[in-house]
Design a protein around this motif. Structure first.
Motif, short mmCIF file in Angstrom:
data_model
loop_
_atom_site.label_atom_id
_atom_site.label_comp_id
_atom_site.label_asym_id
_atom_site.label_seq_id
_atom_site.Cartn_x
_atom_site.Cartn_y
_atom_site.Cartn_z
N ARG A 103 -27.63 -34.33 -16.95
CA ARG A 103 -27.37 -33.20 -17.92
C ARG A 103 -25.88 -32.49 -18.38
N ARG B 120 -23.78 -34.75 -19.91
CA ARG B 120 -23.57 -34.65 -21.63
C ARG B 120 -23.03 -33.47 -22.19
N TYR B 121 -23.28 -32.50 -21.74
CA TYR B 121 -22.57 -31.13 -22.78
C TYR B 121 -21.34 -31.10 -22.56
N THR C 190 -23.59 -40.88 -25.76
CA THR C 190 -23.66 -39.53 -25.70
C THR C 190 -24.07 -39.91 -27.93
N ASP C 191 -24.96 -38.86 -27.59
CA ASP C 191 -25.04 -39.20 -29.37
C ASP C 191 -24.14 -37.49 -30.35
N ALA D 114 -26.68 -33.48 -32.40
CA ALA D 114 -28.24 -32.61 -32.33
C ALA D 114 -28.97 -31.95 -31.30
N SER D 115 -28.89 -32.98 -29.90
CA SER D 115 -30.11 -32.88 -28.84
C SER D 115 -29.64 -31.97 -27.90
N LYS E 140 -24.65 -25.41 -27.10
CA LYS E 140 -25.18 -25.04 -28.60
C LYS E 140 -24.46 -23.54 -29.08
N ARG F 15 -32.05 -26.29 -16.79
CA ARG F 15 -33.48 -26.14 -17.59
C ARG F 15 -34.65 -25.67 -17.19
#
Ligand SMILES: Cc1ncc(C[n+]2csc(CCO)c2C)c(N)n1
Length: 225
Positions: free
Chosen positions: A50, A53-54, A109-110, A114-115, A121, A225
């Motif tokens: 995770r 991705r970030y 990754t998108d 958005a995810s 963010k 999370r």
């Protein structure tokens, strides 16, 4: 005449001053649970994936931030240094993510992010706002906090065994070499800017430094999370 040798040493640079004055936020970042897990070689794979991705999204953010810093630069030395930073991001760092997503068989990754969770963010939006609205010394002070903290904790962590090869490679990207030189340059820029800065600019630089550290904390909480 006073011999040169007796000249008192220059006052401590502003980079060290703001780090010392914001020791609570600094220590929270370099002692974050994520950092402790890397150092103890116990970062869960799901957390690492995770985080990757970030981070991939954050490196894209950093490209925009440094591009705006380059647009606000006033000397050839600054433009060359910032172009070198951008080169490192769009080649070395992006190459790393492409290789690691392939090795770990992770889907790409998108790109729009958005995810992303709120913690990721928050750092992205804070950095983009600083880059859009801040002066060059403020932008560099914010990025100094982010890079210096990584250089510090990754250098310490790299002296411990890290069994996941992709995590080891990521930590090593932030130790010595071009990355360490970048931190030295950022500190020199902040120290030099502070010598002629107004009190308002000094405050703005320190605020950018502290705010970035504060935004790093929820970013590194997010993959748990
Ligand atoms: C969340 C997060 N914070 C700081 C860094 C350190 N870092 C490495 S490259 C770069 C931008 C310019 O070189 C920065 C700030 C990171 N990777 N991820």
């Amino acid at each position: 005449m006073i011999p040169a040798e007796t000249t008192p040493p220059a006052a401590e640079g502003f980079s060290l001053t703001i780090r010392a004055r914001n020791k609570d936020a600094w220590d929270a970042m370099v002692g974050h649970r994520f950092v402790q897990d890397v150092r103890a070689d116990r970062l869960p794979d799901a957390v690492f994936q995770r985080y990757l991705r970030y981070e991939h999204a954050f490196v894209e953010t950093a490209v925009t931030v440094f591009a705006q810093a380059l647009a606000k630069a006033s000397t050839t030395d600054q433009r060359r240094r910032l172009a070198t930073v951008l080169h490192g991001l769009v080649f070395d760092q992006i190459d790393y993510f492409e290789a690691v997503f392939r090795d770990l068989r992770m889907a790409p990754t998108d790109e729009a992010g958005a995810s992303l969770p709120d913690g990721a963010k928050g750092l992205r939006d804070g950095a983009l706002a600083l880059a859009a609205n801040g002066s060059l010394p403020e932008i560099l002070a914010g990025m100094l906090a982010a890079e210096w903290a990584y250089e510090t904790w990754c250098t310490e962590a790299s002296s411990h065994p890290i069994s996941h090869p992709s995590l080891k490679a990521w930590v090593d990207l932030h130790v010595g070499g071009a990355f360490a030189e970048q931190v030295v340059w950022l500190r020199a820029e902040i120290d030099a800017a502070a010598l002629t800065a107004s009190p308002a600019l000094l405050t703005a630089m320190e605020t950018a430094f502290r705010r970035t550290l504060e935004l790093e904390l929820p970013f590194h909480d997010a993959p748990y999370r």
